[in-house]
Scaffold this motif. Structure first.
Motif, PDB file in Angstrom:
ATOM      1  N   GLY A  81       9.828  -1.746  -5.300  1.00  0.00           N
ATOM      2  CA  GLY A  81      10.080  -1.093  -4.093  1.00  0.00           C
ATOM      3  C   GLY A  81      11.442  -1.679  -3.435  1.00  0.00           C
ATOM      4  N   VAL A  82      12.020  -3.067  -3.515  1.00  0.00           N
ATOM      5  CA  VAL A  82      13.040  -3.165  -3.115  1.00  0.00           C
ATOM      6  C   VAL A  82      14.221  -2.587  -3.897  1.00  0.00           C
ATOM      7  CG1 VAL A  82      14.779  -5.253  -2.730  1.00  0.00           C
ATOM      8  CG2 VAL A  82      12.277  -5.177  -1.744  1.00  0.00           C
ATOM      9  N   VAL A  83      14.078  -2.787  -4.928  1.00  0.00           N
ATOM     10  CA  VAL A  83      15.221  -2.348  -5.963  1.00  0.00           C
ATOM     11  C   VAL A  83      15.269  -0.698  -5.778  1.00  0.00           C
ATOM     12  CG1 VAL A  83      15.560  -1.514  -8.458  1.00  0.00           C
ATOM     13  CG2 VAL A  83      14.635  -3.687  -7.717  1.00  0.00           C
ATOM     14  N   ARG A  84      14.195   0.137  -5.430  1.00  0.00           N
ATOM     15  CA  ARG A  84      14.489   1.563  -5.180  1.00  0.00           C
ATOM     16  C   ARG A  84      15.279   1.554  -3.887  1.00  0.00           C
ATOM     17  NH1 ARG A  84       9.227   3.467  -2.367  1.00  0.00           N
ATOM     18  NH2 ARG A  84      10.120   2.261  -0.793  1.00  0.00           N
ATOM     19  N   TYR A 128      11.760   4.148   8.090  1.00  0.00           N
ATOM     20  CA  TYR A 128      11.508   2.718   9.106  1.00  0.00           C
ATOM     21  C   TYR A 128      12.891   2.262   9.627  1.00  0.00           C
ATOM     22  CZ  TYR A 128       9.770  -1.424  11.307  1.00  0.00           C
ATOM     23  OH  TYR A 128       9.321  -2.290  12.249  1.00  0.00           O
ATOM     24  N   TYR A 129      13.664   1.829   8.719  1.00  0.00           N
ATOM     25  CA  TYR A 129      15.010   1.204   9.032  1.00  0.00           C
ATOM     26  C   TYR A 129      15.924   2.324   9.515  1.00  0.00           C
ATOM     27  CZ  TYR A 129      19.596  -1.000   8.589  1.00  0.00           C
ATOM     28  OH  TYR A 129      20.748  -1.443   9.019  1.00  0.00           O
ATOM     29  N   SER A 130      16.879   2.047  10.679  1.00  0.00           N
ATOM     30  CA  SER A 130      17.664   2.883  11.225  1.00  0.00           C
ATOM     31  C   SER A 130      18.966   2.105  11.535  1.00  0.00           C
ATOM     32  CB  SER A 130      17.217   3.764  11.995  1.00  0.00           C
ATOM     33  OG  SER A 130      16.743   3.126  13.338  1.00  0.00           O
ATOM     34  N   LEU A 156      16.817 -14.512  12.466  1.00  0.00           N
ATOM     35  CA  LEU A 156      15.607 -13.967  12.139  1.00  0.00           C
ATOM     36  C   LEU A 156      15.651 -12.713  12.525  1.00  0.00           C
ATOM     37  CD1 LEU A 156      12.899 -14.681  11.041  1.00  0.00           C
ATOM     38  CD2 LEU A 156      12.017 -15.366  13.103  1.00  0.00           C
ATOM     39  N   ALA A 157      15.033 -11.892  11.759  1.00  0.00           N
ATOM     40  CA  ALA A 157      14.604 -10.404  12.354  1.00  0.00           C
ATOM     41  C   ALA A 157      13.098 -10.111  12.102  1.00  0.00           C
ATOM     42  CB  ALA A 157      15.454  -9.403  11.428  1.00  0.00           C
ATOM     43  N   TRP A 158      12.633  -9.055  12.649  1.00  0.00           N
ATOM     44  CA  TRP A 158      11.340  -8.678  12.735  1.00  0.00           C
ATOM     45  C   TRP A 158      10.966  -7.342  12.655  1.00  0.00           C
ATOM     46  CZ3 TRP A 158       8.239  -6.758  16.972  1.00  0.00           C
ATOM     47  CH2 TRP A 158       8.867  -6.612  18.262  1.00  0.00           C
ATOM     48  N   GLY A 159      10.003  -7.013  12.279  1.00  0.00           N
ATOM     49  CA  GLY A 159       9.280  -5.650  12.227  1.00  0.00           C
ATOM     50  C   GLY A 159       7.919  -5.607  12.046  1.00  0.00           C
ATOM     51  N   SER A 160       7.419  -4.406  11.857  1.00  0.00           N
ATOM     52  CA  SER A 160       5.849  -4.262  11.679  1.00  0.00           C
ATOM     53  C   SER A 160       5.645  -3.587  10.224  1.00  0.00           C
ATOM     54  CB  SER A 160       5.673  -2.872  12.744  1.00  0.00           C
ATOM     55  OG  SER A 160       4.239  -2.715  12.399  1.00  0.00           O
ATOM     56  N   VAL A 161       4.518  -4.389   9.757  1.00  0.00           N
ATOM     57  CA  VAL A 161       3.938  -4.041   8.364  1.00  0.00           C
ATOM     58  C   VAL A 161       2.385  -4.055   8.628  1.00  0.00           C
ATOM     59  CG1 VAL A 161       3.916  -4.301   5.986  1.00  0.00           C
ATOM     60  CG2 VAL A 161       5.852  -5.099   7.074  1.00  0.00           C
ATOM     61  N   PRO A 162       1.893  -2.945   8.773  1.00  0.00           N
ATOM     62  CA  PRO A 162       0.283  -2.970   9.026  1.00  0.00           C
ATOM     63  C   PRO A 162      -0.808  -3.579   8.422  1.00  0.00           C
ATOM     64  CG  PRO A 162       1.406  -0.706   9.644  1.00  0.00           C
ATOM     65  CD  PRO A 162       2.303  -1.596   8.845  1.00  0.00           C
ATOM     66  N   THR A 163      -0.564  -3.641   6.996  1.00  0.00           N
ATOM     67  CA  THR A 163      -1.323  -4.327   6.289  1.00  0.00           C
ATOM     68  C   THR A 163      -1.191  -5.813   5.997  1.00  0.00           C
ATOM     69  OG1 THR A 163      -0.506  -3.384   4.365  1.00  0.00           O
ATOM     70  CG2 THR A 163      -2.609  -2.165   5.265  1.00  0.00           C
ATOM     71  N   TYR A 164       0.217  -6.384   6.312  1.00  0.00           N
ATOM     72  CA  TYR A 164       0.126  -7.574   6.190  1.00  0.00           C
ATOM     73  C   TYR A 164      -0.447  -8.596   7.344  1.00  0.00           C
ATOM     74  CZ  TYR A 164       3.483  -6.930   2.646  1.00  0.00           C
ATOM     75  OH  TYR A 164       4.201  -6.440   1.541  1.00  0.00           O
ATOM     76  N   PRO A 165      -0.640  -9.501   7.146  1.00  0.00           N
ATOM     77  CA  PRO A 165      -1.405 -10.429   8.208  1.00  0.00           C
ATOM     78  C   PRO A 165      -0.833 -10.208   9.390  1.00  0.00           C
ATOM     79  CG  PRO A 165      -1.234 -11.894   6.266  1.00  0.00           C
ATOM     80  CD  PRO A 165      -0.664 -10.676   6.040  1.00  0.00           C
ATOM     81  N   THR A 166      -1.518  -9.902  10.601  1.00  0.00           N
ATOM     82  CA  THR A 166      -1.377  -9.447  11.916  1.00  0.00           C
ATOM     83  C   THR A 166      -0.560  -8.307  12.364  1.00  0.00           C
ATOM     84  OG1 THR A 166       0.585 -10.831  12.286  1.00  0.00           O
ATOM     85  CG2 THR A 166      -1.577 -11.942  12.337  1.00  0.00           C
ATOM     86  N   GLY A 167       0.002  -7.869  11.115  1.00  0.00           N
ATOM     87  CA  GLY A 167       0.969  -6.536  11.329  1.00  0.00           C
ATOM     88  C   GLY A 167       2.223  -6.811  12.056  1.00  0.00           C
ATOM     89  N   THR A 192       0.885  -1.165  -0.036  1.00  0.00           N
ATOM     90  CA  THR A 192      -0.006   0.040  -0.135  1.00  0.00           C
ATOM     91  C   THR A 192       0.989   1.034   0.089  1.00  0.00           C
ATOM     92  OG1 THR A 192      -0.094   0.613   2.250  1.00  0.00           O
ATOM     93  CG2 THR A 192      -1.538  -1.146   1.588  1.00  0.00           C
ATOM     94  N   GLU A 193       0.458   2.370  -0.471  1.00  0.00           N
ATOM     95  CA  GLU A 193       1.080   3.459  -0.556  1.00  0.00           C
ATOM     96  C   GLU A 193       1.476   3.891   1.002  1.00  0.00           C
ATOM     97  OE1 GLU A 193       0.289   6.165  -4.283  1.00  0.00           O
ATOM     98  OE2 GLU A 193      -1.327   6.081  -2.875  1.00  0.00           O
ATOM     99  N   LYS A 194       0.660   3.732   1.728  1.00  0.00           N
ATOM    100  CA  LYS A 194       0.911   4.356   3.107  1.00  0.00           C
ATOM    101  C   LYS A 194       2.038   3.615   3.835  1.00  0.00           C
ATOM    102  CE  LYS A 194      -1.576   6.349   7.000  1.00  0.00           C
ATOM    103  NZ  LYS A 194      -3.077   6.724   7.441  1.00  0.00           N
ATOM    104  N   ASP A 195       1.994   2.289   3.700  1.00  0.00           N
ATOM    105  CA  ASP A 195       2.985   1.510   4.755  1.00  0.00           C
ATOM    106  C   ASP A 195       4.181   0.745   3.863  1.00  0.00           C
ATOM    107  OD1 ASP A 195       1.582  -0.680   3.699  1.00  0.00           O
ATOM    108  OD2 ASP A 195       1.086  -1.288   5.851  1.00  0.00           O
ATOM    109  N   GLU A 196       4.046   0.722   2.680  1.00  0.00           N
ATOM    110  CA  GLU A 196       5.308  -0.035   1.782  1.00  0.00           C
ATOM    111  C   GLU A 196       6.595   0.115   2.199  1.00  0.00           C
ATOM    112  OE1 GLU A 196       7.624   1.195  -0.091  1.00  0.00           O
ATOM    113  OE2 GLU A 196       6.816   3.473  -0.625  1.00  0.00           O
ATOM    114  N   PHE A 197       6.964   1.331   2.687  1.00  0.00           N
ATOM    115  CA  PHE A 197       8.248   1.851   3.333  1.00  0.00           C
ATOM    116  C   PHE A 197       8.823   0.817   4.445  1.00  0.00           C
ATOM    117  CE2 PHE A 197       5.720   4.468   5.669  1.00  0.00           C
ATOM    118  CZ  PHE A 197       6.327   4.347   7.048  1.00  0.00           C
ATOM    119  N   CYS A 198       7.610   0.320   5.408  1.00  0.00           N
ATOM    120  CA  CYS A 198       8.017  -0.469   6.528  1.00  0.00           C
ATOM    121  C   CYS A 198       8.861  -1.767   5.941  1.00  0.00           C
ATOM    122  CB  CYS A 198       6.909  -0.745   7.252  1.00  0.00           C
ATOM    123  SG  CYS A 198       5.896   0.545   7.856  1.00  0.00           S
TER     124      CYS A 198
END
Length: 291
Positions: A96-99, A260-262, A223-234, A62-68
């Motif tokens: 998105g990943v290529v960008r 998002y990433y830092s 394994l690493a983890w993060g938040s993506v609001p519109t993916y299942p469970t976020g 989605t345009e709003k959360d793809e950067f996560c």
């Protein structure tokens, strides 16, 4: 005679994320609705998340959360590798990943392998801020089966990013150990790979099996983890395999302007909640799914 109240069109998109979970978004407009050779492609404009790309009923971005998602997929490995010059991206036809990869000046070439050219066209048409780097001269697009591609390339890439769709139909092989072994062979002696490995709540078995597959294949696997609001469970996970360097150690600073990433996020992403540790170590999968 009683006046008829004004009727208002109320159009929604519903993603069935699991048999017992679904996400609904109010639609303002349907921009694309077509069947490609490989999958159904839907692009809708929504009130909550802006434009949304859906493949076979599953939200891809989605345009709003793809950067996560895209920032984590790219920068976790590019910032952990000292010299990521040649990068392979499998899937991710939206760009998105290529960008994100091309935000690293050290990168000399990116090979994007996506079986469905229609996804690339759709992203260029409807998601220009996501697909904006696909025409960069450093990018080579290969519209073909990734399972075939990796078997034909050895000791070639410093980084491999597996930006796959859900593990169904033509994408199911991208989650198997045999594929991880082929990716291992396609990497240079210090190569790294990262793969999206779904939600520990929605797909604990897939997550566990993917991590076990990487542990059997790569010299180092985490394994690493993060938040993506519109993916299942976020809550989302990223499995990283490395031939030489510990990917938990950041060797190169994050590009400027990320959302998002830092540098701080890098190490924190590998600090797993106890229940996720239990899953990847073969623990209680039913408890993770809430059964």
């Amino acid at each position: 005679m009683k006046a008829i109240e004004r009727r208002i069109a109320d159009l929604w998109f519903t993603e069935y994320q699991t048999p017992n979970l679904r996400l609904g978004l109010r639609i303002e407009d349907v921009l694309l609705n077509k069947q490609s050779k490989y999958q159904h492609i839907l692009v809708v404009d929504t009130k909550q998340y802006g434009r949304v790309l859906v493949l076979d009923g599953a939200i891809q971005l989605t345009e709003k959360d793809e950067f996560c998602y895209h920032e984590m997929m790219a920068h976790l490995v590019l910032c952990a590798h000292p010299e990521p010059k040649k990068v392979l991206v499998i899937g991710g036809g939206d760009g998105g990943v290529v960008r994100e990869v091309l935000k690293h000046d050290i990168v000399e070439s990116v090979t994007l392998v996506d079986i469905d050219e229609e996804v690339i066209r759709a992203s260029k048409t409807f998601f220009p801020t996501v697909s904006c780097a696909l025409d960069d001269e450093r990018v080579k697009i290969m519209p073909m089966d990734a399972l075939v591609f990796v078997k034909e390339h050895h000791d070639e890439f410093d980084i491999a990013i597996i930006d796959s769709t859900d593990p169904v139909d033509f994408a199911s092989g991208l989650f198997e150990q045999s594929f991880f072994e082929d990716v291992h062979a396609a990497l240079t002696e210090s190569g790294m790979m990262v793969a999206q490995t779904e939600s520990p709540f929605a797909e604990p078995e897939l997550l566990r099996d993917a991590v076990l597959g990487l542990r059997h294949t790569f010299e180092r696997a985490f394994l690493a983890w993060g938040s993506v609001p519109t993916y299942p469970t976020g809550l989302w996970t990223y499995a990283v395999g490395s031939k030489k360097f510990d990917p938990r150690i950041q060797r190169r600073s994050a590009p400027t302007g990320l959302k998002y990433y830092s540098d701080t996020m890098h190490s924190l992403a590998f600090e797993l909640p106890p229940f996720v540790k239990e899953i990847v170590n073969g623990g209680n999968l039913k408890e993770a799914k809430g059964n």
